[in-house]
Design an enzyme around this catalytic site. Structure first.
Site, short mmCIF file in Angstrom:
data_model
loop_
_atom_site.label_atom_id
_atom_site.label_comp_id
_atom_site.label_asym_id
_atom_site.label_seq_id
_atom_site.Cartn_x
_atom_site.Cartn_y
_atom_site.Cartn_z
NE ARG A 103 17.90 -37.91 0.60
CZ ARG A 103 19.25 -38.78 0.30
NH1 ARG A 103 19.30 -39.41 -0.63
NH2 ARG A 103 20.30 -38.59 1.06
CG ASP A 104 10.45 -37.39 -5.33
OD1 ASP A 104 10.97 -37.52 -6.52
OD2 ASP A 104 9.43 -37.71 -5.31
CB ILE A 105 12.63 -30.80 -6.51
CG1 ILE A 105 13.11 -30.57 -4.81
CG2 ILE A 105 12.03 -29.84 -6.94
CD1 ILE A 105 11.77 -30.10 -3.90
#
Length: 360
Positions: A103-105
């Site tokens: 969810r936060d690449i």
């Protein structure tokens, strides 16, 4: 945070996710080493990666008016995909897919070690697909690298991570993010609509096969994206086999060029010929160490027996002078294709200030 620690639901979720993450043991994922509690405060201890995150790497590149080569950019993306593929395929004890999503690449969550390794970090935002873990439409992540469905607060699956990684790959290849608005409302609109300039629109000469991979990762309809990290990985590896391929050694050389000063200080002084001769003479005439003998001498240029500010304890049977001497390691020189000058990319150098917001 103490406020969160007072919420039993958040604490239980934290513990549940931490237990899952302790099983993510892969060379492209930062390892969770420990989970504990001190004075009513829970913590996760993560593996230390000696290097810098990709955000800092690109900031250093921009300051030098250089940028990672296409081969290095593809190498970094492939390494991240290997970590994502591993995490996405994790199962529980019964063999059921956990459905982990990062969810936060973003560049800040891709770590590059000085040895050339690439690892994903901050799986603390990861959630399972189990309904009990969902908390409504709360948006979690970094807008500039979100997928359209994530930015809109809609349900997401693992293909959301592939869109985010596509944004990072675009940044690496084009030296600018696909979504570059500075005002939040405008930025969210760009992301949700998935409107961005194609590499060809920027005047970049990119191989069609590579451009097609970027576009498939950044397509808005989820069912038209790569079906999984493994599928996207195979596509990039196929492209890589047909062109110049970067290696861990190339990545290490790039890091050593970009962070030469930091590494010089950390590794200490590497003696030249005269200092080496003085060190050998000192070793030949120095005392014979006993068990855990303390050496009061540390080698410095021009004075082979300069008193050290702090004693150095030598292990049994070792030579204290040799133990105290700084490790000698030849500095690697970045290969020709690790970094490229802006004029070689046939595009103007972006302003460092404009890149700063893109690398948030």
């Amino acid at each position: 945070h103490r406020t969160h620690a007072a919420n039993p639901n958040l604490v239980q979720r934290f513990v549940n996710e931490a237990k899952i993450l302790t099983n993510l043991s892969h060379r492209n994922v930062v390892q969770v080493l420990d989970l504990g509690k001190v004075d009513d405060q829970y913590f996760i201890a993560l593996e230390f990666v000696d290097g810098a995150d990709l955000r800092k790497v690109l900031e250093r590149c921009a300051a030098l008016k250089k940028w990672p080569s296409r081969a290095i950019s593809v190498f970094i993306t492939i390494e991240v995909l290997r970590g994502l593929d591993f995490a996405h395929r994790r199962t529980d004890e019964q063999g059921k897919r956990l459905g982990l999503i990062h969810r936060d690449i973003t560049p800040a969550n891709v770590l590059c070690s000085y040895e050339g390794e690439v690892r994903i970090t901050d799986f603390g935002l990861a959630r399972t697909l189990a309904p009990s873990e969902l908390t409504g439409n709360r948006v979690v992540g970094t807008y500039r690298y979100m997928s359209p469905e994530q930015a809109a607060g809609d349900p997401v699956d693992q293909r959301s991570d592939l869109f985010s990684l596509g944004s990072v790959l675009y940044l690496l290849l084009c030296a600018r993010p696909p979504f570059d608005a500075t005002k939040p409302a405008r930025l969210i609109d760009q992301v949700i609509s998935a409107r961005y300039p194609r590499p060809g629109d920027l005047g970049l000469q990119m191989p069609e096969r590579l451009a097609a991979i970027v576009e498939q990762a950044l397509i808005k309809p989820v069912d038209q994206r790569f079906a999984s990290a493994e599928v996207m990985l195979r596509a990039l590896e196929g492209y890589e086999r047909a062109t110049t391929r970067a290696t861990v050694s190339d990545m290490r050389a790039l890091m050593e060029e970009l962070f030469a000063e930091e590494l010089r200080v950390r590794r200490g002084f590497s003696p030249g010929a005269e200092e080496e001769a003085a060190l050998l003479e000192f070793e030949a005439s120095g005392p014979t160490p006993g068990d855990a003998e303390v050496s009061q001498y540390r080698f410095t240029p021009g004075n082979a027996s300069h008193p050290a500010p702090a004693p150095i304890v030598s292990p049994q049977g070792s030579d204290p002078a040799r133990s105290a001497a700084p490790a000698r390691r030849p500095a690697a020189v970045a290969p020709r294709d690790s970094l490229t000058d802006w004029h070689d990319r046939k595009q103007p150098a972006p302003q460092i200030e404009s890149l700063a917001s893109a690398l948030e």
